[in-house]
Design an enzyme around this catalytic site. Sequence first.
Site, PDB file in Angstrom:
ATOM      1  N   ALA A  96      30.451-116.404 -80.330  1.00  0.00           N
ATOM      2  CA  ALA A  96      30.148-117.638 -80.497  1.00  0.00           C
ATOM      3  C   ALA A  96      28.901-117.727 -81.188  1.00  0.00           C
ATOM      4  CB  ALA A  96      29.944-118.365 -79.206  1.00  0.00           C
ATOM      5  N   GLY A 139      32.898-114.172 -78.168  1.00  0.00           N
ATOM      6  CA  GLY A 139      34.009-115.264 -78.410  1.00  0.00           C
ATOM      7  C   GLY A 139      34.942-114.675 -79.107  1.00  0.00           C
ATOM      8  N   GLU A 142      37.343-112.828 -77.287  1.00  0.00           N
ATOM      9  CA  GLU A 142      38.130-113.814 -76.552  1.00  0.00           C
ATOM     10  C   GLU A 142      39.079-114.510 -77.421  1.00  0.00           C
ATOM     11  OE1 GLU A 142      34.437-115.400 -75.227  1.00  0.00           O
ATOM     12  OE2 GLU A 142      34.954-115.003 -73.020  1.00  0.00           O
ATOM     13  N   GLU A 162      27.813-110.456 -74.114  1.00  0.00           N
ATOM     14  CA  GLU A 162      27.109-111.875 -73.398  1.00  0.00           C
ATOM     15  C   GLU A 162      25.963-111.551 -72.693  1.00  0.00           C
ATOM     16  OE1 GLU A 162      30.252-111.510 -73.724  1.00  0.00           O
ATOM     17  OE2 GLU A 162      31.103-113.499 -74.725  1.00  0.00           O
TER      18      GLU A 162
HETATM   19  C1  LIG Z   1      32.751-118.438 -76.316  1.00  0.00           C
HETATM   20  C2  LIG Z   1      32.365-118.088 -74.702  1.00  0.00           C
HETATM   21  C3  LIG Z   1      31.024-117.428 -74.750  1.00  0.00           C
HETATM   22  C4  LIG Z   1      30.826-116.509 -75.945  1.00  0.00           C
HETATM   23  C5  LIG Z   1      29.699-116.269 -76.440  1.00  0.00           C
HETATM   24  C6  LIG Z   1      29.340-115.530 -77.385  1.00  0.00           C
HETATM   25  O1  LIG Z   1      30.265-114.846 -77.962  1.00  0.00           O
HETATM   26  S1  LIG Z   1      27.849-114.814 -77.288  1.00  0.00           S
HETATM   27  C7  LIG Z   1      27.690-113.798 -78.887  1.00  0.00           C
HETATM   28  C8  LIG Z   1      28.241-112.496 -78.742  1.00  0.00           C
HETATM   29  N1  LIG Z   1      28.228-111.499 -79.844  1.00  0.00           N
HETATM   30  C9  LIG Z   1      26.888-110.926 -79.830  1.00  0.00           C
HETATM   31  O2  LIG Z   1      26.024-110.922 -79.218  1.00  0.00           O
HETATM   32  C10 LIG Z   1      26.920-110.264 -81.323  1.00  0.00           C
HETATM   33  C11 LIG Z   1      25.785-110.735 -82.128  1.00  0.00           C
HETATM   34  N2  LIG Z   1      25.734-109.818 -83.091  1.00  0.00           N
HETATM   35  C12 LIG Z   1      25.356-108.714 -83.398  1.00  0.00           C
HETATM   36  O3  LIG Z   1      24.871-107.964 -82.511  1.00  0.00           O
HETATM   37  C13 LIG Z   1      25.028-107.837 -84.857  1.00  0.00           C
HETATM   38  O4  LIG Z   1      25.192-108.873 -85.716  1.00  0.00           O
HETATM   39  C14 LIG Z   1      26.184-106.932 -85.061  1.00  0.00           C
HETATM   40  C15 LIG Z   1      26.237-105.639 -84.432  1.00  0.00           C
HETATM   41  C16 LIG Z   1      27.713-107.755 -84.863  1.00  0.00           C
HETATM   42  C17 LIG Z   1      26.398-106.767 -86.586  1.00  0.00           C
HETATM   43  O5  LIG Z   1      25.000-106.078 -86.944  1.00  0.00           O
HETATM   44  P1  LIG Z   1      24.779-105.971 -88.374  1.00  0.00           P
HETATM   45  O6  LIG Z   1      23.395-105.153 -88.461  1.00  0.00           O
HETATM   46  O7  LIG Z   1      25.562-105.280 -89.128  1.00  0.00           O
HETATM   47  O8  LIG Z   1      24.737-107.341 -88.895  1.00  0.00           O
HETATM   48  P2  LIG Z   1      23.569-108.569 -88.744  1.00  0.00           P
HETATM   49  O9  LIG Z   1      22.908-108.466 -87.262  1.00  0.00           O
HETATM   50  O10 LIG Z   1      22.162-108.539 -89.620  1.00  0.00           O
HETATM   51  O11 LIG Z   1      24.240-110.095 -88.792  1.00  0.00           O
HETATM   52  C18 LIG Z   1      24.571-110.462 -90.047  1.00  0.00           C
HETATM   53  C19 LIG Z   1      24.146-112.103 -90.063  1.00  0.00           C
HETATM   54  O12 LIG Z   1      25.325-112.410 -89.020  1.00  0.00           O
HETATM   55  C20 LIG Z   1      24.358-113.366 -88.088  1.00  0.00           C
HETATM   56  N3  LIG Z   1      25.058-113.260 -86.792  1.00  0.00           N
HETATM   57  C21 LIG Z   1      25.882-112.076 -86.140  1.00  0.00           C
HETATM   58  N4  LIG Z   1      26.421-112.465 -84.974  1.00  0.00           N
HETATM   59  C22 LIG Z   1      26.166-113.610 -84.783  1.00  0.00           C
HETATM   60  C23 LIG Z   1      26.244-114.482 -83.776  1.00  0.00           C
HETATM   61  N5  LIG Z   1      27.036-114.358 -82.839  1.00  0.00           N
HETATM   62  N6  LIG Z   1      25.994-115.895 -83.931  1.00  0.00           N
HETATM   63  C24 LIG Z   1      25.081-116.255 -84.958  1.00  0.00           C
HETATM   64  N7  LIG Z   1      24.949-115.503 -86.205  1.00  0.00           N
HETATM   65  C25 LIG Z   1      25.182-114.338 -86.003  1.00  0.00           C
HETATM   66  C26 LIG Z   1      23.265-112.509 -87.996  1.00  0.00           C
HETATM   67  O13 LIG Z   1      22.085-113.414 -87.538  1.00  0.00           O
HETATM   68  C27 LIG Z   1      22.813-112.358 -89.428  1.00  0.00           C
HETATM   69  O14 LIG Z   1      22.517-113.354 -90.227  1.00  0.00           O
HETATM   70  P3  LIG Z   1      20.999-113.768 -90.665  1.00  0.00           P
HETATM   71  O15 LIG Z   1      20.129-113.662 -89.465  1.00  0.00           O
HETATM   72  O16 LIG Z   1      20.535-112.322 -91.553  1.00  0.00           O
HETATM   73  O17 LIG Z   1      21.015-114.948 -91.494  1.00  0.00           O
END
Ligand SMILES: CCC/C=C/C(=O)SCCNC(=O)CCNC(=O)[C@H](O)C(C)(C)COP(=O)([O-])OP(=O)([O-])OC[C@H]1O[C@@H](n2cnc3c(N)ncnc32)[C@H](O)[C@@H]1OP(=O)([O-])[O-]
Length: 288
Positions: A96, A139, A142, A162
């Site tokens: 998400a 998400g 999911e 999460e």
């Molecule tokens: C549905 C019900 C409940 C669900 C809850 C959830 O899903 S909670 C979520 C659960 N998921 C997580 O916690 C995973 C969160 N993500 C990560 O941990 C890392 O991005 C990675 C490990 C997937 C990739 O690392 P990497 O170093 O290869 O890449 P990078 O980190 O540089 O990302 C590139 C760009 O994408 C952006 N972006 C990425 N994900 C999201 C996001 N969810 N949102 C928004 N933006 C996101 C990131 O900010 C960046 O943009 P910026 O700021 O440069 O403009």
Amino acid sequence: MSALFTTGRAFLSRAAKSAAFSRSLSGLPTYENIIVEKRGKNDSVGLIQLNRPKALNALCDALFDDVNDALDKLSEDKGVGCLVITGNEKAFAAGADIKEMQNKTFVDCASGNFLGHWGRVSKNRKPIIAAVNGFALGGGCELAMMCDIIYAGENAHFGQPEILLGTIPGAGGTQRLPRYVGKSLAMEMVLTGNRINAQTALSAGLVSKIFPTGRLVDEAIKTAETISQNSQLIVALAKESVNKAYETTLAEGNEFEKKIFHATFATADRKEGMTAFVEKRKADFKNN
Ligand SMILES: CCC/C=C/C(=O)SCCNC(=O)CCNC(=O)[C@H](O)C(C)(C)COP(=O)([O-])OP(=O)([O-])OC[C@H]1O[C@@H](n2cnc3c(N)ncnc32)[C@H](O)[C@@H]1OP(=O)([O-])[O-]
């Protein structure tokens, strides 16, 4: 048409996107956050590609609205028998949209029924295959589990991180995941935020097959095409019956299955299927 994927690339090139656009002129709408095409023999497969690559396909509200609208259109399309949802080579979906959620309050979530519109994927009557390359987190994992079949590329990673954000899964991560991979692995994933790779997902039962990254979408389309050749009416009944296994007791599920089996005898397609077998020819299903 299939030239888009014969290069072995699982993501759509710029040329492919303009092909999607021109096709959209002949039927399907264009969207801001997804690309939708019809693929396979007789355009019998609906392909939805999540398309927010800069945000790793983070599932913002607008993206889910697009997905739901595309699902509605493809569901109404009698020529489409099966759907495929995919992302790109780096990410199916990284979850998400955290930036969209960051400042939400409990009242925003509860009064706005946040995530309420996510469930429509799992309620679709047509089968949906998730073709997962790269990250399927939160998400994203999911969403894959809302689909009926999950195929993974060799580089796929699944996780429910999460907990690292101070929250819990909200679209099935604590409910579907234990049913698919067992309690112990699901608990570990949910409590640590650790990811599993494609191989672990295969041996634990979260995915049914793994393919080389570049072949994944083609393979998903091939399976979707095979499903589309069957009676759509009977496919929907079969899907409903398998899903019952997750929502009821074994005895109730078996009873439901038997009734649905009996019901197929009220259809022309059941008659045609068995007659075609006896006459040693291919069945010509009419979806009725
Ligand atoms: C549905 C019900 C409940 C669900 C809850 C959830 O899903 S909670 C979520 C659960 N998921 C997580 O916690 C995973 C969160 N993500 C990560 O941990 C890392 O991005 C990675 C490990 C997937 C990739 O690392 P990497 O170093 O290869 O890449 P990078 O980190 O540089 O990302 C590139 C760009 O994408 C952006 N972006 C990425 N994900 C999201 C996001 N969810 N949102 C928004 N933006 C996101 C990131 O900010 C960046 O943009 P910026 O700021 O440069 O403009």
